[in-house]
Design a protein around this motif. Structure first.
Motif, PDB file in Angstrom:
ATOM      1  N   ARG A  43       0.843  -1.195   0.000  1.00 20.87           N
ATOM      2  CA  ARG A  43       0.000   0.000   0.000  1.00 20.87           C
ATOM      3  C   ARG A  43       0.877   1.244   0.000  1.00 20.87           C
ATOM      4  O   ARG A  43       1.846   1.343   0.760  1.00 20.87           O
ATOM      5  CB  ARG A  43      -0.916   0.010   1.219  1.00 20.87           C
ATOM      6  N   VAL A  44       0.546   2.185  -0.857  1.00 27.93           N
ATOM      7  CA  VAL A  44       1.288   3.445  -0.918  1.00 27.93           C
ATOM      8  C   VAL A  44       0.838   4.328   0.246  1.00 27.93           C
ATOM      9  O   VAL A  44      -0.346   4.638   0.380  1.00 27.93           O
ATOM     10  CB  VAL A  44       1.055   4.156  -2.264  1.00 27.93           C
ATOM     11  N   LEU A  45       1.793   4.723   1.080  1.00 28.15           N
ATOM     12  CA  LEU A  45       1.479   5.539   2.246  1.00 28.15           C
ATOM     13  C   LEU A  45       1.511   7.031   1.930  1.00 28.15           C
ATOM     14  O   LEU A  45       0.742   7.811   2.497  1.00 28.15           O
ATOM     15  CB  LEU A  45       2.467   5.234   3.375  1.00 28.15           C
ATOM     16  N   GLY A  46       2.400   7.423   1.047  1.00 27.76           N
ATOM     17  CA  GLY A  46       2.521   8.842   0.733  1.00 27.76           C
ATOM     18  C   GLY A  46       3.729   9.112  -0.132  1.00 27.76           C
ATOM     19  O   GLY A  46       4.348   8.182  -0.678  1.00 27.76           O
ATOM     20  N   ILE A  47       4.088  10.371  -0.252  1.00 21.43           N
ATOM     21  CA  ILE A  47       5.221  10.766  -1.076  1.00 21.43           C
ATOM     22  C   ILE A  47       6.230  11.532  -0.231  1.00 21.43           C
ATOM     23  O   ILE A  47       5.877  12.148   0.775  1.00 21.43           O
ATOM     24  CB  ILE A  47       4.774  11.640  -2.273  1.00 21.43           C
ATOM     25  N   VAL A  48       7.477  11.430  -0.634  1.00 18.72           N
ATOM     26  CA  VAL A  48       8.537  12.227  -0.013  1.00 18.72           C
ATOM     27  C   VAL A  48       8.697  13.491  -0.849  1.00 18.72           C
ATOM     28  O   VAL A  48       8.957  13.412  -2.052  1.00 18.72           O
ATOM     29  CB  VAL A  48       9.860  11.453   0.047  1.00 18.72           C
TER      30      VAL A  48
END
Length: 424
Positions: A43-48
């Motif tokens: 699952r993609v949590l977010g972006i840096v």
């Protein structure tokens, strides 16, 4: 979230990030995903996001309002300013997945990950559902065609495999190619140690030298210690002499002397001279490679030397004039010519006619506070360092002064950590 079927993370990296009112936030540098033990797509949590200050922060996917071909738009201009720290069982897609060696067709065929694709789910979450891989065929590792496979159809993507197996760096280097050395250094510090070493091994000497110059002291020593002695000496040769001297001064005497012996004599000589001075004096701060010319050089020649892209803007702001030789320590120092004066003079005129002979010189033993006062008094960004016999030894630039005035960990804390949420 704007309707998007599939986004490849290598294409997402580098896109500008904007707030809902069009305010610039920073640039996407990576995608953070949570690995699962059941081989299901992570699952993609977010972006840096890298801010203009080079601080890297984490932005949850819930804050992403849309991903467009040329930009990412957030649903709010308020973001958490804490520095991004990777947690256990999290993977950064660009930093860790690209170039990973994996198995396909039941693990019988070896391949390398070229890219990873994220897609939205029915629950409005995002997951890394597919990977683009290139099969490695033949004993010479000839490259096969790129194919896009489901995450579940690829072996070797667990945290244990990613943390232990050797990994190339070609795709990651392609991302770094568009970045400044300081930004690459910032990115390296956010990578796991294993990955950091792999990238350092893959970078060419000149690029790695530029990156090491932008790292904090401890990270510089760590990377240099990872390299074998021969390559470490090559990297020191490629660094600016003052930066190489600063780094060597932090090593033990046996290590320092061993690396100096391995360097080419013409490369180690200026570094050895700098090591004779304390780090907090003009002699320790200076670069031994200023822009120096003889008095019969023309204004056009001086401007050509100042335009050399290998010189920093600060170093190019002043041309020093001296009797031969022009390599430091030079013949008798005559004076300097400021860049603004060069721009006002006819190109065919001699630099001798535009000399500033009244500007005081710094002695190599001048303390850091004396050097700082000198720059403040004369409104300069570059200054000559001259010995008692009127030989030009080098030049101090304002960036070197600031580097030593700031706290030792200033590269790690460009801004104070802010608790809670702050406006970007």
């Amino acid at each position: 979230m704007a309707a998007t079927d599939r986004i490849f993370v290598a294409q997402l990296a580098g896109l500008p990030v904007f707030g809902p009112d069009g305010e610039a936030i920073g640039k996407v540098r990576d995608v953070v995903a949570s690995l699962r033990a059941d081989r299901l797509p992570p699952r993609v949590l977010g972006i840096v996001v890298e801010l203009v200050t080079r601080r890297r922060i984490f932005v949850p996917m819930l804050r992403v309002a849309g991903i467009e071909p040329h930009a990412v738009v957030l649903s709010t201009g308020s973001v958490n300013m804490r520095h991004f720290h990777q947690r256990p069982n999290e993977v950064v897609a660009v930093g860790q997945l690209l170039d990973a060696r994996v198995g396909i067709e039941g693990g019988t065929v070896s391949a390398v990950i070229m890219d990873a694709a994220m897609e939205p789910t029915r629950t409005r979450d995002w997951e890394i559902s597919r990977v683009a891989v290139r099969e490695r065929t033949g004993r010479l590792g000839r490259r096969g065609p790129v194919q896009v496979l489901r995450w579940e159809d690829v072996d070797g993507l667990g945290m244990a495999e990613l943390s232990s197996q050797p990994q190339g760096a070609q795709q990651l280097l392609a991302q770094f190619d568009r970045m400044r050395a300081a930004d690459v250094a910032n990115a390296l510090r956010d990578l796991p140690i294993k990955r950091r070493y792999e990238v350092a091994d893959a970078l060419d000497d000149e690029r790695l030298a530029d990156v090491i110059e932008e790292l904090p002291e401890d990270d510089q020593k760590d990377l240099l210690g990872h390299l074998d002695d021969e390559r470490a000496a090559d990297i020191l040769e490629a660094m600016n002499p003052d930066d190489a001297a600063d780094l060597l001064s932090e090593l033990s005497e046996p290590d320092k002397n061993r690396l100096l012996e391995l360097m080419e004599p013409e490369e180690s000589a200026p570094v050895r001279r700098l090591l004779e001075y304390s780090f907090d004096t003009a002699g320790g701060l200076m670069t031994p490679e200023p822009v120096a010319l003889t008095p019969d050089a023309t204004i056009a020649e001086a401007l050509a030397r100042a335009r050399n892209p290998e010189h920093t803007p600060a170093l190019s702001s002043m041309v020093f004039v001296c009797r031969p030789p022009t390599a430091t320590p030079t013949g008798r120092y005559l004076g300097c010519v400021h860049l603004q004066r060069l721009l006002r003079e006819p190109p065919s005129s001699l630099v001798a006619g535009a000399l500033d002979t009244d500007l005081p010189r710094l002695r190599p033993t001048a303390s850091l506070i004396e050097v700082t006062k000198y720059f403040a008094t004369y409104n300069l960004v570059c200054a000559p360092v001259v010995d008692d016999e009127d030989h030009l030894l080098g030049a101090v630039t304002v960036d070197d002064v600031l580097d030593h005035l700031l706290p030792e960990d200033w590269r790690e804390t460009l801004h104070h950590e802010e608790e809670g949420v702050a406006n970007a």
